[in-house]
Enzyme design. Structure first.
Site, mmCIF file in Angstrom:
data_model
loop_
_atom_site.group_PDB
_atom_site.id
_atom_site.type_symbol
_atom_site.label_atom_id
_atom_site.label_comp_id
_atom_site.label_asym_id
_atom_site.label_seq_id
_atom_site.Cartn_x
_atom_site.Cartn_y
_atom_site.Cartn_z
ATOM 1 N N LYS A 191 -61.024 -80.700 -37.258
ATOM 2 C CA LYS A 191 -62.372 -80.167 -37.003
ATOM 3 C C LYS A 191 -62.765 -80.685 -35.615
ATOM 4 O O LYS A 191 -63.784 -81.374 -35.436
ATOM 5 C CB LYS A 191 -63.315 -80.650 -38.119
ATOM 6 C CG LYS A 191 -64.677 -79.999 -38.128
ATOM 7 C CD LYS A 191 -64.678 -78.542 -38.520
ATOM 8 C CE LYS A 191 -66.080 -77.985 -38.446
ATOM 9 N NZ LYS A 191 -66.133 -76.509 -38.477
ATOM 10 N N ASP A 247 -56.681 -83.178 -49.096
ATOM 11 C CA ASP A 247 -57.022 -83.222 -50.519
ATOM 12 C C ASP A 247 -57.510 -81.839 -50.954
ATOM 13 O O ASP A 247 -57.061 -81.273 -51.953
ATOM 14 C CB ASP A 247 -58.139 -84.275 -50.697
ATOM 15 C CG ASP A 247 -58.430 -84.577 -52.149
ATOM 16 O OD1 ASP A 247 -57.692 -84.083 -53.016
ATOM 17 O OD2 ASP A 247 -59.403 -85.311 -52.417
ATOM 18 N N ASP A 251 -55.080 -78.550 -52.864
ATOM 19 C CA ASP A 251 -55.486 -77.948 -54.135
ATOM 20 C C ASP A 251 -55.667 -76.444 -53.988
ATOM 21 O O ASP A 251 -55.290 -75.667 -54.865
ATOM 22 C CB ASP A 251 -56.805 -78.559 -54.628
ATOM 23 C CG ASP A 251 -56.547 -79.660 -55.637
ATOM 24 O OD1 ASP A 251 -55.434 -80.229 -55.610
ATOM 25 O OD2 ASP A 251 -57.443 -79.951 -56.446
#
Ligand code: NAD
Length: 356
Positions: A191, A247, A251
């Site tokens: 980012k 993380d 997923d």
């Protein structure tokens, strides 16, 4: 060659799926003339029952001395009410920390035979996809200083995101080495438009890239990456990212494959020693019934051969054997669809061994 493998069957379906994975490893040993020596380690609920703690120092020492560690899964309702430090999952954190594993590798592969399980539209799926998320595991927001306070009567909470260049460098090297065994393209997700840690991330990734002229690096902002994963997952190969972004994205990437029983994972450190395990848990609801899908664990063995033991050909053999068994229409209950042949845990293991 001789290899020492520490094996942690764990709880729930763990022992059932690990048994099938070892059958596959033994077949590889036979085929390529390698000997795999197994030492069983207790971890999780079984260790709590026997030793009162989820992982003993002795068990960790065995793992440290091995060439690699294969894990089934830990946990279950029997131990859910224990205090935090005595929960089975604490064993998992303990072994990752004890082995200094800072890189989590999670492939998300959609086999064309299992496209029905994918929640995305047919035109997006195409021929399926095959990507790997390389997530930094021991730094960033989850490990930085944390504080809760009240300031002028207002409650406030602070999490700190810290990365140093060495942490970024070592995970980048892991991702680039993996990319060298694949299509040589790495998407580095950050980012950098708003975060200082991401700007450091980006500059270190490009510094390391100078030593890997064969690797193409694409920088992508994390919000865009989250969108692209459902818009066009086929574009990705290796995704390299920091702890929290990884993380969430790992997923998301695994969800678009739709089949939890098919997803392997590896945790790696600075040596060749790694921890290999399925991405799913101990599935207590089906433990002992002989219906668990062993493929995620068998794919974890394939990752072990590739990343810890440098036996790429043997790893390819396992991946191809699994594809062949799926092409032949065999399915465990979790990936079953109309017209396919339903098999149990042991039969699925036998079918894969037979293809080898
Ligand atoms: P889970 O992954 O164990 O199960 C979720 C669902 O998927 C269940 O319906 C289960 O039957 C099914 N499933 C999972 N693996 C399967 C397989 N190989 N074949 C067929 N079906 C499968 O997640 P959960 O129910 O949230 O957790 C159960 C226990 O596992 C908890 O104690 C949790 O803490 C633990 N857990 C351990 C790990 C680990 O050891 N790494 C990871 C996640 C959860």
């Amino acid at each position: 060659m001789n290899y020492n493998i520490a094996v942690i069957p764990g709880d729930g379906i763990g022992p059932e799926i690990v048994t099938e994975a070892i059958k596959v490893l033994d077949k590889i040993g036979e085929k390529y003339n390698h000997t795999f020596n197994y030492t069983e380690i207790l971890m999780g609920g079984v260790s709590i029952d026997k030793h009162g703690v989820p992982l003993t120092d002795e068990a960790l020492e065995v793992a440290k001395k091995s060439d690699s560690v294969l894990l089934g899964a830990v946990g279950g309702p029997k131990w859910d009410t224990l205090p935090g430090h005595l929960r089975p999952e604490k064993g998992l954190l303990g072994i990752r920390k004890g082995l200094e594993l800072y890189a989590n590798i999670r492939p998300a592969v959609l086999y064309s035979e299992l496209r029905g399980a994918c929640p995305l539209k047919d035109e997006i799926i195409g021929d399926g996809f095959d990507m790997i998320v390389v997530r930094e595991l021991t730094g960033g927001l989850y490990f930085g200083e944390k504080k809760s306070l009240v300031e002028d009567g207002v409650r406030k909470a602070i999490d700190t995101l810290v990365y140093d260049e060495n942490e970024i460098k070592r995970i980048t090297i892991t991702a680039f080495d993996i990319a060298r065994k694949r299509t040589k393209k790495v998407y580095s997700v950050d980012k950098a438009n708003v975060m200082e840690s991401s700007r450091l991330w980006r500059s270190v990734v490009h510094e390391v890239a100078k030593d890997y002229p064969d690797i193409e690096v694409v920088d992508m902002l994390v919000d865009n990456a989250a969108m692209q994963l459902v818009r066009d997952p086929k574009q990705f190969d290796v995704i390299l990212t920091e702890n929290m972004f990884g993380d969430i994205l790992s997923d998301e990437a695994s969800m678009v494959t739709g089949s939890i029983g098919m997803l392997a994972s590896a945790s790696l450190g600075k040596t060749k020693l790694g921890l290999y395990e399925p991405s799913h848990g101990s599935a207590p609801d089906i433990a002992g019934l002989g219906v668990a899908n062993p493929i995620a664990t068998i794919l974890s063995v394939s990752m072990m051969l590739r990343y810890s033991l440098d036996l790429d050909q043997a790893a390819d053999d396992i991946d191809n054997a699994i594809k062949k068994v799926l092409q032949n229409g065999f399915r465990t209950g979790d990936i079953m669809s109309e017209g396919m042949k339903k098999v149990g845990t042991v039969e699925m293991g036998n079918l894969i061994v037979a293809q080898l």
